[in-house]
Motif scaffolding. Structure first.
Motif, PDB file in Angstrom:
ATOM      1  N   PHE A  77       0.819  -1.214   0.000  1.00 36.05           N
ATOM      2  CA  PHE A  77       0.000   0.000   0.000  1.00 36.05           C
ATOM      3  C   PHE A  77       0.854   1.265   0.000  1.00 36.05           C
ATOM      4  CE2 PHE A  77      -2.885  -3.205   1.840  1.00 36.05           C
ATOM      5  CZ  PHE A  77      -3.924  -3.093   0.925  1.00 36.05           C
ATOM      6  N   GLY A  78       2.050   1.177   0.600  1.00 38.01           N
ATOM      7  CA  GLY A  78       2.923   2.345   0.634  1.00 38.01           C
ATOM      8  C   GLY A  78       3.916   2.420  -0.511  1.00 38.01           C
ATOM      9  N   HIS A  79       4.082   1.320  -1.252  1.00 39.88           N
ATOM     10  CA  HIS A  79       4.981   1.292  -2.427  1.00 39.88           C
ATOM     11  C   HIS A  79       6.408   1.725  -2.079  1.00 39.88           C
ATOM     12  CE1 HIS A  79       1.575   0.418  -4.848  1.00 39.88           C
ATOM     13  NE2 HIS A  79       2.083   0.805  -5.994  1.00 39.88           N
ATOM     14  N   GLY A 126       7.546   4.648  -9.756  1.00 41.82           N
ATOM     15  CA  GLY A 126       6.843   4.427  -8.495  1.00 41.82           C
ATOM     16  C   GLY A 126       5.541   5.210  -8.436  1.00 41.82           C
ATOM     17  N   ILE A 127       5.604   6.489  -8.787  1.00 41.09           N
ATOM     18  CA  ILE A 127       4.396   7.326  -8.781  1.00 41.09           C
ATOM     19  C   ILE A 127       3.409   6.826  -9.828  1.00 41.09           C
ATOM     20  CG2 ILE A 127       3.531   9.649  -9.268  1.00 41.09           C
ATOM     21  CD1 ILE A 127       6.184  10.697  -8.048  1.00 41.09           C
ATOM     22  N   MET A 128       3.928   6.460 -11.005  1.00 42.29           N
ATOM     23  CA  MET A 128       3.069   5.923 -12.067  1.00 42.29           C
ATOM     24  C   MET A 128       2.312   4.688 -11.579  1.00 42.29           C
ATOM     25  SD  MET A 128       4.313   4.114 -15.595  1.00 42.29           S
ATOM     26  CE  MET A 128       4.864   2.669 -14.670  1.00 42.29           C
ATOM     27  N   HIS A 129       3.041   3.785 -10.916  1.00 42.75           N
ATOM     28  CA  HIS A 129       2.407   2.554 -10.450  1.00 42.75           C
ATOM     29  C   HIS A 129       1.453   2.836  -9.290  1.00 42.75           C
ATOM     30  CE1 HIS A 129       1.941  -1.530  -8.872  1.00 42.75           C
ATOM     31  NE2 HIS A 129       2.332  -1.949 -10.052  1.00 42.75           N
ATOM     32  N   PRO A 189      10.266  -5.067  -6.045  1.00 40.99           N
ATOM     33  CA  PRO A 189       9.047  -4.524  -5.438  1.00 40.99           C
ATOM     34  C   PRO A 189       8.082  -5.588  -4.926  1.00 40.99           C
ATOM     35  CG  PRO A 189       8.904  -4.388  -7.824  1.00 40.99           C
ATOM     36  CD  PRO A 189      10.287  -4.879  -7.506  1.00 40.99           C
ATOM     37  N   VAL A 190       8.301  -6.850  -5.302  1.00 35.42           N
ATOM     38  CA  VAL A 190       7.377  -7.909  -4.873  1.00 35.42           C
ATOM     39  C   VAL A 190       8.042  -8.886  -3.906  1.00 35.42           C
ATOM     40  CG1 VAL A 190       5.934  -7.738  -6.927  1.00 35.42           C
ATOM     41  CG2 VAL A 190       7.884  -9.298  -6.946  1.00 35.42           C
ATOM     42  N   ALA A 191       9.180  -8.487  -3.343  1.00 34.87           N
ATOM     43  CA  ALA A 191       9.855  -9.252  -2.281  1.00 34.87           C
ATOM     44  C   ALA A 191      10.390 -10.602  -2.731  1.00 34.87           C
ATOM     45  CB  ALA A 191       8.929  -9.440  -1.072  1.00 34.87           C
TER      46      ALA A 191
END
Length: 684
Positions: free
Chosen positions: A58-60, A70-73, A372-374
């Motif tokens: 949720f916090g990206h 990041g902002i785009m996503h 970003p997906v761990a």
């Protein structure tokens, strides 16, 4: 009209039922494939796990390390969530004339939020297209598969806008500020008339529904499956110390092999990684092996393993992974039988993942830091290395030589184990070095390590740190010739047997001398003592320090005071096993900043994004035969800051940067350990 409504409702229910059947089949197939892995108990720690979801999903947090994407996503992520309520609203309007979400007086505001959200998502998809196909960002794939979701998402947004405008014309609604985008459409196409607009509304309604359902079916069969698997992956990710390897039970008599030689040898948690991958390429873009022309690409490693799991899973479970089957070429019983025979005979190690890829990894964990997906790439590579070494007996000749030397003489060069303490004889008489005795009490055990004991250049680090400890009035002792190799090199090169033997011997030695505090100049030994030796009996109350941590602490306490001015520009290289593995970035910088006159400058890649020197993962003892040398690339990055000194906090890093400077014929810039720099700054 009622008949048409009933027909539409029936068609909607039939289509929806079919689509959700396909979706269930796809998701259950992938669940079945993941279940082929070994079961792994999940430590509860729900508070921390939900925090990971909040911060990274949720916090990206990780995505926003690259601000633009990041902002785009972020816009796409929250926009897509909000639009689902709009989808329910639109579908309901098409099924029940005059219906809308029961939000009362808030409904007009909801419509306004929906329109702004649609506009923002359209802008975000436009930027995504630009990044991939116009800017041609190197880490992003280009092709129809990569762009289909951009097309689907854009079409979905446009259908919402067009349907909203047509509804306004159809129902005779006036343009208004709460529907700014739809109102523009009304102004342009009001000449259509109510009846035509009503017909076109239902055409757009079906188009929207078909796009939505196409999206639902396509996503879990593509790289965008991360929409479903990434939240799970973030939730179940390994908590605790990053980079800590699992202990193998070498006494297990039922084990057919050790390490991971088949896709089923990985745990189910590890296999979720494969479907969570978004193919963003961030991992490969920061990988020191990939960026210097080696065969290894962390992203392709994961995607190749994912495809292998999908194909082999289909073969084992007899479930087709692609739905609807006709859209993907179909899968007959005969084709499935052929696939079974083919996939079951395809070796994971050697074909799906080549040995060349496995031996290129420096275990720096930069790939995991930016994912970003761990996803956790390194533990999979280490598990496959373990399989090669422990089960197949296969490893590069240089690595085998280093391991044999460690086993015979306790050091990678094969030098006499009785020469381990010879560096002490080179010390000034003023610097006292006490070898540990059973009857003597001391505060710190100084674990010197093989580099600090045998390597001529790195012996100077040991000498400098001894000088600092003596000036600080620290009670310490060394093991001398009793000291053994930490085993880190053996473990990272896949020889778990040798590692466990050394770990158990070292733990017993530490217990014999009642060691309570250990300090070392080697981040690799620091990591394995601090985080991995507990699995082999090291008491949890034993404190383990890296020398930079204590130097910084002693300066703060006033035990030592860097008084001698050094008018030097210094750039600091973060060792991977101190930084990304143990989150220690500040202590070395605080120590260096305490020296009068020093200007500390940062490289472009520093801190958590620091590039590896190329020595980790046992690569110190192996030759690089592909592309350019990692240490040369890192040295060039350091030289861009125009420093006088390149500071390091690791004997391996020092050696690699030193070699890099020699390769660049750079004589004006020196590489020095922080202990050497601090020792020089102390008044003699």
């Amino acid at each position: 009209m009622e008949l048409l409504t009933i027909i539409q409702l029936c068609a909607f229910l039939l289509l929806t039922g079919y689509v959700f059947y396909l979706f269930y089949h796809i998701m259950y197939s992938r669940y079945s494939f993941i279940k082929l892995g070994k079961e792994e108990s999940l430590k509860p720690e729900y508070k921390q796990r939900f925090k990971q979801i909040a911060v990274n999903m949720f916090g990206h947090k990780t995505l926003l390390k690259d601000k633009k994407s990041g902002i785009m996503h972020l816009v796409m992520f929250y926009g897509f969530i909000l639009i689902q309520f709009g989808a329910i609203d639109l579908v309901g309007k098409g099924l029940v004339p005059g219906w809308h979400l029961p939000l009362g007086s808030f409904y007009p505001i909801f419509v306004f939020i929906q329109e702004i959200t649609v506009l923002l998502v359209l802008l975000a998809t436009g930027y995504a297209f630009y990044r991939r196909y116009v800017e041609k960002l190197a880490r992003l794939k280009r092709g129809w598969k990569a762009g289909i979701v951009i097309l689907l998402l854009s079409s979905l947004m446009l259908s919402i806008i067009l349907a909203g405008g047509l509804e306004m014309i159809w129902k005779g609604h006036e343009v208004n500020a709460l529907q700014p985008v739809s109102s523009l459409f009304v102004l342009a196409f009001s000449w259509l008339g109510s009846n035509v607009a009503g017909v076109l509304f239902y055409v757009l309604w079906w188009i929207h529904l078909l796009i939505l359902y196409t999206f639902l079916i396509y996503v879990p069969q593509s790289k965008h499956a991360h929409l479903f698997f990434a939240p799970i992956n973030v939730f179940i990710r390994k908590l605790g110390v990053p980079g800590k390897l699992k202990k193998i039970d070498l006494e297990d008599e039922n084990a057919e092999s050790f390490g991971a030689g088949k896709i089923e040898d990985f745990t189910q948690n590890q296999l979720v990684d494969l479907y969570a991958c978004v193919e963003c390429g961030r991992c490969t873009s920061v990988c020191p092996a990939a960026s210097t022309g080696k065969m290894l690409s962390p992203m392709h490693l994961i995607t190749n393993m994912r495809d292998h799991l999908t194909n082999k899973g289909a073969a084992i479970t007899s479930r087709t992974p692609w739905m609807p089957a006709f859209a993907f070429g179909g899968t007959t019983a005969n084709e499935l039988a052929v696939a079974t025979e083919t996939e079951l005979d395809t070796p994971l190690v050697g074909e799906v993942v080549t040995e060349q890829e496995l031996w290129a990894c420096t275990s720096c964990r930069n790939c995991e830091e930016v994912c970003p997906v761990a996803n956790e790439h390194v533990d999979k590579i280490m598990d496959m290395r373990r399989y090669l070494v422990l089960t197949e007996g296969s490893l590069p000749a240089e690595a085998a030589r280093a391991l044999n030397n460690i086993e015979r003489q306790g050091n990678p060069w094969g030098l006499n184990r009785l020469d381990r303490k010879n560096w002490i004889d080179q010390m000034d008489d003023d610097n006292k070095v006490v070898e540990v005795q059973n009857t003597e009490s001391f505060e710190y055990l100084f674990y010197v390590g093989s580099m600090g004991s045998y390597d001529k250049r790195c012996q100077k680090i040991s000498e400098a740190f001894v000088e600092i400890m003596n000036k600080a009035g620290i009670s310490f002792a060394v093991l001398g010739n009793e000291e053994k190799n930490s085993g880190d090199t053996a473990r990272r090169l896949g020889n778990e047997y040798l590692y466990q033997m050394l770990a158990e011997e070292n733990v017993e030695l530490f217990k014999n001398y009642n060691v309570k505090k250990i300090v070392t100049i080697d981040p690799h030994a620091f990591h394995t003592f601090k985080n991995e030796y507990q699995d082999f009996g090291l008491p949890e109350d034993v404190e383990v320090y890296h020398h930079s941590q204590l130097i910084s602490k002693w300066i703060e306490e006033g035990r030592i005071q860097p008084n001698k001015s050094m008018m030097d520009k210094i750039t600091y290289h973060d060792p991977c096993y101190l930084g990304r593995h143990n989150n220690e970035y500040e202590a070395p910088r605080q120590a260096l900043s305490a020296i009068p006159g020093v200007e500390l400058v940062e490289m472009e890649r520093s801190g958590s994004n620091s590039m590896c020197c190329g020595a980790g993962g046992g690569m110190m003892w192996m030759e690089e035969t592909e592309g350019t040398r990692v240490n040369t690339e890192r040295t060039e990055q350091a030289l861009k800051t125009k420093p006088d000194l390149i500071a390091t906090g690791c004997p391996y890093c020092l050696t690699m940067v030193d070699d890099g400077l020699k390769a660049k014929d750079e004589e004006k810039v020196q590489a020095r350990d922080i202990a050497e720099i601090i020792a020089e700054s102390l008044e003699r």
